[in-house]
Design a protein around this motif. Sequence first.
Motif, PDB file in Angstrom:
ATOM      1  N   ASP A 157      33.843  35.980  34.465  1.00 24.23           N
ATOM      2  CA  ASP A 157      33.985  34.225  34.450  1.00 24.23           C
ATOM      3  C   ASP A 157      32.623  33.624  34.699  1.00 24.23           C
ATOM      4  N   VAL A 158      32.029  34.064  35.486  1.00 25.40           N
ATOM      5  CA  VAL A 158      30.726  33.642  35.847  1.00 25.40           C
ATOM      6  C   VAL A 158      29.648  33.796  34.766  1.00 25.40           C
ATOM      7  N   ILE A 159      29.786  35.041  33.923  1.00 24.19           N
ATOM      8  CA  ILE A 159      28.742  35.061  32.629  1.00 24.19           C
ATOM      9  C   ILE A 159      29.118  34.035  31.608  1.00 24.19           C
ATOM     10  N   LEU A 160      30.518  33.951  31.476  1.00 22.29           N
ATOM     11  CA  LEU A 160      31.072  32.950  30.257  1.00 22.29           C
ATOM     12  C   LEU A 160      30.719  31.778  30.406  1.00 22.29           C
ATOM     13  N   PHE A 182      22.992  41.737  37.660  1.00 23.81           N
ATOM     14  CA  PHE A 182      23.904  42.252  38.658  1.00 23.81           C
ATOM     15  C   PHE A 182      25.227  41.886  38.336  1.00 23.81           C
ATOM     16  N   MET A 183      25.423  40.601  38.037  1.00 26.40           N
ATOM     17  CA  MET A 183      26.829  39.870  37.911  1.00 26.40           C
ATOM     18  C   MET A 183      27.224  40.545  36.327  1.00 26.40           C
ATOM     19  N   PHE A 184      26.317  40.867  35.397  1.00 24.54           N
ATOM     20  CA  PHE A 184      26.659  41.252  34.083  1.00 24.54           C
ATOM     21  C   PHE A 184      27.153  42.787  34.080  1.00 24.54           C
ATOM     22  N   ILE A 185      26.487  43.491  34.980  1.00 24.54           N
ATOM     23  CA  ILE A 185      26.812  44.999  35.075  1.00 24.54           C
ATOM     24  C   ILE A 185      28.189  45.140  35.544  1.00 24.54           C
ATOM     25  N   ASN A 186      28.389  44.373  36.750  1.00 24.82           N
ATOM     26  CA  ASN A 186      29.593  44.474  37.618  1.00 24.82           C
ATOM     27  C   ASN A 186      30.983  43.643  36.764  1.00 24.82           C
ATOM     28  N   SER A 187      30.544  42.792  35.861  1.00 29.39           N
ATOM     29  CA  SER A 187      31.572  42.254  35.079  1.00 29.39           C
ATOM     30  C   SER A 187      32.113  43.165  34.233  1.00 29.39           C
ATOM     31  N   LEU A 188      31.552  44.486  33.923  1.00 27.46           N
ATOM     32  CA  LEU A 188      32.243  45.400  33.004  1.00 27.46           C
ATOM     33  C   LEU A 188      32.644  46.814  33.371  1.00 27.46           C
ATOM     34  N   LYS A 189      32.782  46.622  34.847  1.00 28.36           N
ATOM     35  CA  LYS A 189      33.298  47.622  35.799  1.00 28.36           C
ATOM     36  C   LYS A 189      34.901  47.558  35.923  1.00 28.36           C
ATOM     37  N   ASP A 190      35.718  48.756  36.322  1.00 25.95           N
ATOM     38  CA  ASP A 190      36.885  48.302  36.824  1.00 25.95           C
ATOM     39  C   ASP A 190      36.910  47.590  38.057  1.00 25.95           C
ATOM     40  N   ARG A 191      38.331  47.287  38.568  1.00 30.26           N
ATOM     41  CA  ARG A 191      38.294  46.570  39.848  1.00 30.26           C
ATOM     42  C   ARG A 191      37.699  47.478  41.147  1.00 30.26           C
ATOM     43  N   ARG A 192      37.765  48.770  41.147  1.00 29.23           N
ATOM     44  CA  ARG A 192      37.423  49.690  42.150  1.00 29.23           C
ATOM     45  C   ARG A 192      35.874  49.633  42.418  1.00 29.23           C
ATOM     46  N   GLU A 193      35.181  49.814  41.093  1.00 27.47           N
ATOM     47  CA  GLU A 193      33.888  49.923  40.856  1.00 27.47           C
ATOM     48  C   GLU A 193      33.150  48.399  41.177  1.00 27.47           C
ATOM     49  N   VAL A 218      40.966  29.143  30.893  1.00 26.96           N
ATOM     50  CA  VAL A 218      39.465  28.859  30.834  1.00 26.96           C
ATOM     51  C   VAL A 218      39.074  28.173  29.313  1.00 26.96           C
ATOM     52  N   LEU A 219      40.092  28.552  28.423  1.00 25.41           N
ATOM     53  CA  LEU A 219      39.981  27.565  27.309  1.00 25.41           C
ATOM     54  C   LEU A 219      40.087  26.156  27.460  1.00 25.41           C
ATOM     55  N   GLN A 231      33.532  25.017  36.063  1.00 26.95           N
ATOM     56  CA  GLN A 231      33.143  25.481  37.577  1.00 26.95           C
ATOM     57  C   GLN A 231      34.478  25.848  38.604  1.00 26.95           C
ATOM     58  N   LEU A 232      35.593  24.787  38.120  1.00 26.01           N
ATOM     59  CA  LEU A 232      36.824  24.957  38.838  1.00 26.01           C
ATOM     60  C   LEU A 232      37.618  26.256  38.404  1.00 26.01           C
ATOM     61  N   THR A 233      37.169  26.885  37.562  1.00 24.26           N
ATOM     62  CA  THR A 233      38.032  28.202  37.078  1.00 24.26           C
ATOM     63  C   THR A 233      37.489  29.205  38.279  1.00 24.26           C
ATOM     64  N   LEU A 234      36.145  28.992  38.658  1.00 21.24           N
ATOM     65  CA  LEU A 234      35.812  30.207  39.580  1.00 21.24           C
ATOM     66  C   LEU A 234      36.474  30.039  40.817  1.00 21.24           C
TER      67      LEU A 234
END
Length: 276
Positions: A246-249, A29-40, A68-69, A226-229
């Motif tokens: 970010d969660v996936i990374l 679910f997170m992976f699919i939504n990470s590849l969408k635009d903001r509205r989707e 993040v780096l 984790q604090l980047t979340l």
Amino acid sequence: MKKRKRLLLLGDIIGMVSAIVIFVFPFLFMFINSLKDRREANLLSMALPKEFLWENYKKVFEANNYIVLTAFKNSFLLTVLSVLGLIIVCSMAGYVLQRRKDRTMSIVNFVIMTGLMIPPAILPTIWVMQGLHVYRTLFGMVMVEIALQIPFDVMLYRGFIGTIPVELEEAGYIDGCKRASLFGKIIFPLLKPVTATVIILNAVGIFNDFTNPLYFLPGSKNATVQLTLYNFMGQYSNSYNLLFADVILITVPMLIVFIIFNKRIVDGMVAGSVKG
């Protein structure tokens, strides 16, 4: 017997499906939504994106001057230094507690084991760190992580050392080994299974720790992965695509480590508890 085998097979299938639903479905679910635009992404659905936006991951890396780096660097140093400290301290403590059978060691063992039941106190810990001038420093955070994990790791090492014959140490004494060289050359090399367990469990736990760095290591320069979340949720409160990216990374590295070394985790914990 056939009916019993069918029931066992049915139980295995139910367990596998349950595991997929509980663990794989949220990740997908997170992976699919990470590849969408903001509205989707804000619709929070499982529908495939109209266009796969892989640049979302690039945006996450570039946000807030590549925070993040910096967070990955901080988390890596925190994890490595904490795990090394735990291996050194807990292996020696477990050895002494297992081999010395007197009243003093019983009291020390009781005090250490109470750490498994008593939760850490936030404010007193901050006061102590401020008094030692290690608050908001990586060194202070390493000390906190080590202190929190000592009871469980000492228990693992002590149980495993109980399976090592005392005759090996006696032979070492006869050959002229002193206590330090005896532990370093004879005992510690035999602790590889439980050490692997300690490394993996603590690496995953410390790398994914959110609460302790939030309290004891504040500041954008000290941010861990984790604090980047927390930061992304504040800055991009409606941009779930970047949040999920970010969660996936930050999930993938420890997930790979866990999958590769899963068998060693189980073997080390069983060896340190059942045989001991």
